[in-house]
Design a protein around this motif. Sequence first.
Motif, PDB file in Angstrom:
ATOM      1  N   ARG A   1     110.741  17.560  -7.821  1.00 19.37           N
ATOM      2  CA  ARG A   1     109.417  18.176  -7.912  1.00 19.37           C
ATOM      3  C   ARG A   1     108.454  17.395  -7.018  1.00 19.37           C
ATOM      4  O   ARG A   1     108.422  16.158  -7.066  1.00 19.37           O
ATOM      5  CB  ARG A   1     108.931  18.144  -9.366  1.00 19.37           C
ATOM      6  N   GLY A   2     107.691  18.099  -6.193  1.00 17.85           N
ATOM      7  CA  GLY A   2     106.747  17.453  -5.272  1.00 17.85           C
ATOM      8  C   GLY A   2     107.380  17.094  -3.931  1.00 17.85           C
ATOM      9  O   GLY A   2     106.686  16.712  -2.987  1.00 17.85           O
TER      10      GLY A   2
ATOM     11  N   GLU B   1     106.344  22.767  -0.759  1.00 20.47           N
ATOM     12  CA  GLU B   1     106.536  21.651  -1.680  1.00 20.47           C
ATOM     13  C   GLU B   1     107.245  22.208  -2.917  1.00 20.47           C
ATOM     14  O   GLU B   1     106.892  23.303  -3.394  1.00 20.47           O
ATOM     15  CB  GLU B   1     105.153  21.105  -2.050  1.00 20.47           C
TER      16      GLU B   1
ATOM     17  N   THR C   1     107.888  22.844  -6.635  1.00 21.42           N
ATOM     18  CA  THR C   1     107.015  22.808  -7.816  1.00 21.42           C
ATOM     19  C   THR C   1     107.798  22.437  -9.069  1.00 21.42           C
ATOM     20  O   THR C   1     107.247  22.341 -10.155  1.00 21.42           O
ATOM     21  CB  THR C   1     106.340  24.177  -8.033  1.00 21.42           C
ATOM     22  N   GLN C   2     109.107  22.277  -8.918  1.00 23.81           N
ATOM     23  CA  GLN C   2     109.947  21.779 -10.007  1.00 23.81           C
ATOM     24  C   GLN C   2     111.196  21.183  -9.375  1.00 23.81           C
ATOM     25  O   GLN C   2     111.430  21.358  -8.168  1.00 23.81           O
ATOM     26  CB  GLN C   2     110.316  22.916 -10.968  1.00 23.81           C
TER      27      GLN C   2
ATOM     28  N   ASN D   1     109.858  28.292  -7.336  1.00 26.82           N
ATOM     29  CA  ASN D   1     110.065  26.845  -7.428  1.00 26.82           C
ATOM     30  C   ASN D   1     109.540  26.085  -6.207  1.00 26.82           C
ATOM     31  O   ASN D   1     109.809  24.897  -6.049  1.00 26.82           O
ATOM     32  CB  ASN D   1     111.550  26.519  -7.690  1.00 26.82           C
TER      33      ASN D   1
ATOM     34  N   GLU E   1     105.957  26.011  -3.247  1.00 30.85           N
ATOM     35  CA  GLU E   1     104.679  26.619  -2.863  1.00 30.85           C
ATOM     36  C   GLU E   1     104.108  25.976  -1.619  1.00 30.85           C
ATOM     37  O   GLU E   1     104.490  24.872  -1.228  1.00 30.85           O
ATOM     38  CB  GLU E   1     103.671  26.543  -4.012  1.00 30.85           C
TER      39      GLU E   1
ATOM     40  N   ARG F   1     101.345  24.297   0.976  1.00 28.78           N
ATOM     41  CA  ARG F   1     100.317  23.259   0.903  1.00 28.78           C
ATOM     42  C   ARG F   1      99.096  23.659   1.720  1.00 28.78           C
ATOM     43  O   ARG F   1      98.158  22.894   1.855  1.00 28.78           O
ATOM     44  CB  ARG F   1     100.865  21.946   1.456  1.00 28.78           C
TER      45      ARG F   1
END
Lengths: 393, 102
Positions: free
Chosen positions: B58-59, B71, B73-74, B86, B88, B90
Amino acid sequence: MMQFQGYKRSRGPAGVRNYVAVIPVSVATASIADTVAARSDHAVRSTPHQMGGDPPEKTREQIERTLIGVGRNPNVGASLLLSLGTETTDYNKIIDGIAAFDRPVEHISVHEAGGTAATIETAVDVAQQLVGGIAGCQREACDVSDLRFGVECGGSDATSGIAANPAVGASCDLLVEAGGTACFSETPEFIGAEHILAERCPDPAVRERLLSFVDARESAAELMGVDMRGAQPTPGNQEGGLTTIEEKSLGAIAKGGTTPVQDVVSYADELPTGAGLVIMDTPGYDVESVVGKVAGGAQVVAFTTGRGSTTGNPIVPVMKVTGNPTTARDMSSNMDVDVSDILDGESVASAGNRVYETLIRVASGQQTAAEQRRLEEFAINELMPNELAGEPA
Amino acid sequence: MKGRVIGGVGLLLSDGDNVMTAIAELPAGASVPADNGAIELIEPVSFGHKVALESIHRGGDIRKYGEVIAEATQDITTGEWVHTHNAESRRGRGDLSPGRDR
């Protein structure tokens, strides 16, 4: 040196079609323009749009610049302007702008002509006279360096960035090598890829202008507190496998090819001839974006589509290029070049050659699928805050 | 072809990317001969969509075309479908501007 069979003009580069454009000054005469074109010779084409007669100053200037550009497009031999007679949009300025390019231009005001019926009757006669005036212009051999080739994408999916855009980009590289101008646009679709484009601008001033155009699109989203993901990538793009604007942009910029970015111009500004690769600042909305490049003088537009767009233009042939094998099959009546073999191993260079050869044939008179079906969308970019935030493509 | 075909089912746009693009309709369980050994799809992935070639926290960065495109998201598992559920953007995120309620 490769040549095409075009219509030489007394001023500016050669055209690939020889039309009389019937141009409404505002929405008030848009239907009349369509009626006049429908009742006239096939060489008479209307450019109906929805802009009001009393727009804000910046919008008015953009309308005037765009309509002057339509009248100056090399594919237009003569123009007939139609006004209601009450517009603040300045028809005299449009007439002067077109006439300054040595093109015959006539004007009819509905108020002065005595209403709609009289206007149509007079306009059909005037259009016929204008057709007679340009009918003597015959195709002759012209250098490909005369071409200003606009490239656009719409209805993008994952194949756009993998196949169709790189193939069209390879055709841009061939035209630039031959001395012509290639132009790509759709500024919202530079977001996430602008660092790559910036590195390709040899002139620092051009680089700064490019980055400021991208900043303006992105900061408009920030000003309004909106998340661009609502519009970019579009729901259709997402269904096709594109997750983010960065991913879409990295695929989108491939359609401009690989040569240096020599210049960056504003919406509907005249494109330089023989100038290599040039970027125009346009919205992502494809009809308005195509019209910006047409007003800039592009004689042919290549339009890549994965999901299957049908967009055309009244005065410029729009050739569709798809890299999606399903779209190539199911929408074959709307497609001009199928480059989906790239997914099975055809090289981008080979597919790019096919796009380039199609460009030369279309420039020499071959009808595109959109032309055969008279698909002739036309819209002027209206300066609205929500449009600055990024439009669906 | 732009990029490199993997096993006739996927396309790696650039070396070092951690996702590949499916160039066929791939069923769950399909095997992909990736560089670091075969990976197995844990769910079906449609034509044009992306598959994780390695686990991504995640990240973490999602890389395609040799660039960061999103990036995570999980946490994402090797062989998982990578899309808006999962990952998104930036960029163009006015909703995340400083001083704004989220």
